[in-house]
Design a protein around this motif. Structure first.
Motif, PDB file in Angstrom:
ATOM      1  N   UNK A  14      35.628  60.765  81.862  1.00 26.61           N
ATOM      2  CA  UNK A  14      34.833  61.857  82.243  1.00 26.61           C
ATOM      3  C   UNK A  14      33.915  62.046  81.142  1.00 26.61           C
ATOM      4  N   UNK A  15      33.660  61.108  80.326  1.00 21.61           N
ATOM      5  CA  UNK A  15      32.616  61.079  79.135  1.00 21.61           C
ATOM      6  C   UNK A  15      31.232  60.969  79.836  1.00 21.61           C
ATOM      7  N   UNK A  16      30.425  61.620  78.823  1.00 16.78           N
ATOM      8  CA  UNK A  16      28.911  61.195  79.378  1.00 16.78           C
ATOM      9  C   UNK A  16      28.334  60.311  78.844  1.00 16.78           C
ATOM     10  N   UNK A  17      27.503  59.583  79.607  1.00 18.67           N
ATOM     11  CA  UNK A  17      26.750  58.443  78.797  1.00 18.67           C
ATOM     12  C   UNK A  17      25.417  58.481  78.752  1.00 18.67           C
ATOM     13  N   UNK A  74      21.519  56.215  77.565  1.00 16.68           N
ATOM     14  CA  UNK A  74      20.726  55.058  77.295  1.00 16.68           C
ATOM     15  C   UNK A  74      20.153  55.174  75.837  1.00 16.68           C
ATOM     16  N   UNK A  75      19.938  54.067  75.476  1.00 17.51           N
ATOM     17  CA  UNK A  75      19.562  54.057  73.903  1.00 17.51           C
ATOM     18  C   UNK A  75      18.252  54.668  73.839  1.00 17.51           C
ATOM     19  N   UNK A  76      17.440  54.918  75.034  1.00 12.78           N
ATOM     20  CA  UNK A  76      15.920  55.580  74.865  1.00 12.78           C
ATOM     21  C   UNK A  76      16.283  57.127  74.914  1.00 12.78           C
ATOM     22  N   UNK A  77      17.601  57.543  74.760  1.00 12.20           N
ATOM     23  CA  UNK A  77      17.803  59.007  74.948  1.00 12.20           C
ATOM     24  C   UNK A  77      17.677  59.781  76.028  1.00 12.20           C
ATOM     25  N   UNK A  78      17.940  58.979  77.271  1.00 18.55           N
ATOM     26  CA  UNK A  78      17.926  59.612  78.556  1.00 18.55           C
ATOM     27  C   UNK A  78      19.450  59.550  79.112  1.00 18.55           C
ATOM     28  N   UNK A  79      19.900  60.605  79.702  1.00 20.93           N
ATOM     29  CA  UNK A  79      21.175  60.509  79.967  1.00 20.93           C
ATOM     30  C   UNK A  79      21.485  59.535  81.453  1.00 20.93           C
ATOM     31  N   UNK A  80      22.618  59.070  81.537  1.00 23.37           N
ATOM     32  CA  UNK A  80      23.101  58.153  82.540  1.00 23.37           C
ATOM     33  C   UNK A  80      23.540  58.835  83.789  1.00 23.37           C
ATOM     34  N   UNK A  81      24.775  59.672  83.417  1.00 29.83           N
ATOM     35  CA  UNK A  81      25.404  60.226  84.559  1.00 29.83           C
ATOM     36  C   UNK A  81      25.552  61.632  84.540  1.00 29.83           C
ATOM     37  N   UNK A  82      24.683  62.587  84.105  1.00 31.38           N
ATOM     38  CA  UNK A  82      24.880  64.012  84.065  1.00 31.38           C
ATOM     39  C   UNK A  82      23.341  64.651  83.866  1.00 31.38           C
ATOM     40  N   UNK A  83      23.209  65.834  84.018  1.00 34.94           N
ATOM     41  CA  UNK A  83      22.098  66.466  83.407  1.00 34.94           C
ATOM     42  C   UNK A  83      22.546  67.380  82.444  1.00 34.94           C
ATOM     43  N   UNK A 108      20.994  69.770  81.026  1.00 32.05           N
ATOM     44  CA  UNK A 108      20.662  71.029  81.225  1.00 32.05           C
ATOM     45  C   UNK A 108      21.524  71.894  82.191  1.00 32.05           C
ATOM     46  N   UNK A 109      22.088  70.983  82.902  1.00 28.80           N
ATOM     47  CA  UNK A 109      23.474  71.657  83.732  1.00 28.80           C
ATOM     48  C   UNK A 109      24.710  70.992  83.384  1.00 28.80           C
ATOM     49  N   UNK A 110      25.136  71.236  82.477  1.00 22.59           N
ATOM     50  CA  UNK A 110      26.276  70.365  81.828  1.00 22.59           C
ATOM     51  C   UNK A 110      27.738  70.855  82.909  1.00 22.59           C
ATOM     52  N   UNK A 111      28.056  69.957  83.475  1.00 24.43           N
ATOM     53  CA  UNK A 111      29.394  70.291  84.257  1.00 24.43           C
ATOM     54  C   UNK A 111      30.689  70.468  83.417  1.00 24.43           C
ATOM     55  N   UNK A 112      31.642  71.262  83.972  1.00 31.12           N
ATOM     56  CA  UNK A 112      32.781  71.441  83.468  1.00 31.12           C
ATOM     57  C   UNK A 112      33.432  70.248  83.821  1.00 31.12           C
TER      58      UNK A 112
END
Length: 384
Positions: A138-141, A143-152, A154-158
């Motif tokens: 359940x870790x947030x991943x 990219x090296x360019x500063x973009x998220x891979x598997x979540x938003x 600005x809408x961080x899920x519990x």
């Protein structure tokens, strides 16, 4: 359908020298997965290594089973740059592809259990051409360019609302013969997924990793055990029956001192239907004679991997580790100490053992410790 396990080992290890043979919870690292493979539905398990000392160890240690085998691999397939597939193919050709299902097991994944192996084998039986183990993290991943891979962000899920992602943990890979033969790879086109606990994601590349993994293994073993009626007492010898010292005569012969009260305690315990076994790493004629005098039939000498032997005995003789009381004093007893229903340590045992034992006896080894352990078991069993 012939199912074989394959454990590749190399002598060289830059991060942790001698990693595969180093003791993890008191037993060589590679024996954790090897012992589980022995208990699994695999028909044969091969250790493929360029280390002759490991081959000699296996041939001597696992003489009680024909399931475990060792083969020498070439130096070319054991270099830092050689791929695991290279070793797999070399091995497969060496045994002329005499299998239907191939199961790659990584020695550096000590969290692997027989159930994990069997689950991967079941995927093949269900029609998949290959399978692998993963961890649901359940870790947030990112990219090296500063973009998220598997979540938003600005809408961080519990955590409880987040499905997470599946990551290979590198523990178990299975495939049928056609995949390995035609694709020269561990995975095919129709892949099954088997999920393992998140602890299994830990890799052992540094000394810090080693400490973390060892402690997690100890805690896993302790959580799995349950104290039940004691039907079997398993004893180490040196440091349990004796005070751990050896006296040499001028002719080079050695002597050991045994406490007669311990022998009487064991005799009394057998009257209450508790079976006594002896398991020691030493190959000693003197010990064999003493155990014969004590009428102990199950005596295992020269045992280095005590945990795998105890697992095998529990399976073949039909008892649970939860019904076992084990008395040990040094690090090579640690796996059994943290895994059986009740573990006991003499008062003068090593700190690592006393820290993890269920009971620290008031008596020293060779000076009434076994007799005290027998009294504990007799009193404990009364509640059943």
């Amino acid at each position: 359908m012939k199912k074989i396990g394959f454990i590749p080992l190399r002598k060289g290890s830059k991060g942790i020298p001698g990693k595969n043979k180093r003791k993890m919870v008191g037993r060589p690292l590679f024996t954790w997965v090897l012992g589980e493979a022995l208990q699994s539905h695999l028909d044969e398990v091969y250790v493929f290594t360029d280390d002759q000392s490991i081959i000699d160890f296996i041939n001597k240690e696992y003489h009680y089973t024909s399931k475990i085998k060792a083969l020498l691999r070439s130096s070319e397939s054991a270099t830092d740059t050689a791929s695991t597939e290279n070793a797999m193919l070399e091995f497969a050709k060496q045994i002329d592809y005499n299998f239907d299902v191939f199961c790659l097991l990584q020695a550096t994944s000590p969290f692997t259990t027989a159930s994990d192996i069997n689950a991967c084998l079941q995927e093949i039986k269900n029609g998949k051409d290959s399978a692998l183990t993963v961890v649901n993290t359940h870790r947030f991943l990112w990219n090296t360019d500063g973009t998220p891979i598997n979540y938003n962000p600005f809408n961080r899920p519990r955590r409880q609302d987040f499905e997470g992602v599946l990551i290979e943990n590198g523990a178990v890979y299975t495939c049928n013969k056609e995949v390995l033969k035609n694709k020269n790879n561990r995975l095919g086109d129709n892949i099954g997924i088997v999920t393992m606990p998140e602890d299994s994601l830990h890799e052992i590349d540094t000394e810090s990793d080693w400490i973390v993994v060892e402690q997690l293994l100890i805690e896993r073993q302790k959580r799995a055990k349950s104290a039940q009626k004691i039907t079997h007492l398993v004893l180490d010898v040196d440091g349990v029956f004796t005070d751990g010292s050896i006296t040499y005569t001028k002719d080079g012969e050695h002597t050991k001192r045994f406490d007669m009260r311990d022998g009487m305690g064991l005799e009394i315990l057998r009257q209450f239907d508790v079976q006594v076994m002896v398991m020691t790493s030493e190959q000693s004629e003197l010990v064999a004679k003493r155990m014969k005098k004590l009428q102990i039939k199950d005596v295992f000498l020269g045992v280095k991997d005590k945990f795998t032997l105890l697992q095998n005995l529990s399976k073949t003789k039909g008892f649970s580790l939860n019904n076992v009381a084990y008395v040990g004093d040094d690090v090579n007893d640690l796996s059994n100490i943290v895994s059986v229903g009740w573990s006991l340590a003499p008062h003068n045992a090593m700190t690592e053992i006393k820290t993890n034992a269920d009971v620290v006896l008031s008596k020293n080894s060779g000076n009434g410790a076994i007799r005290e352990a027998c009294q504990f078991i007799k009193n404990y069993n009364k509640r059943f």
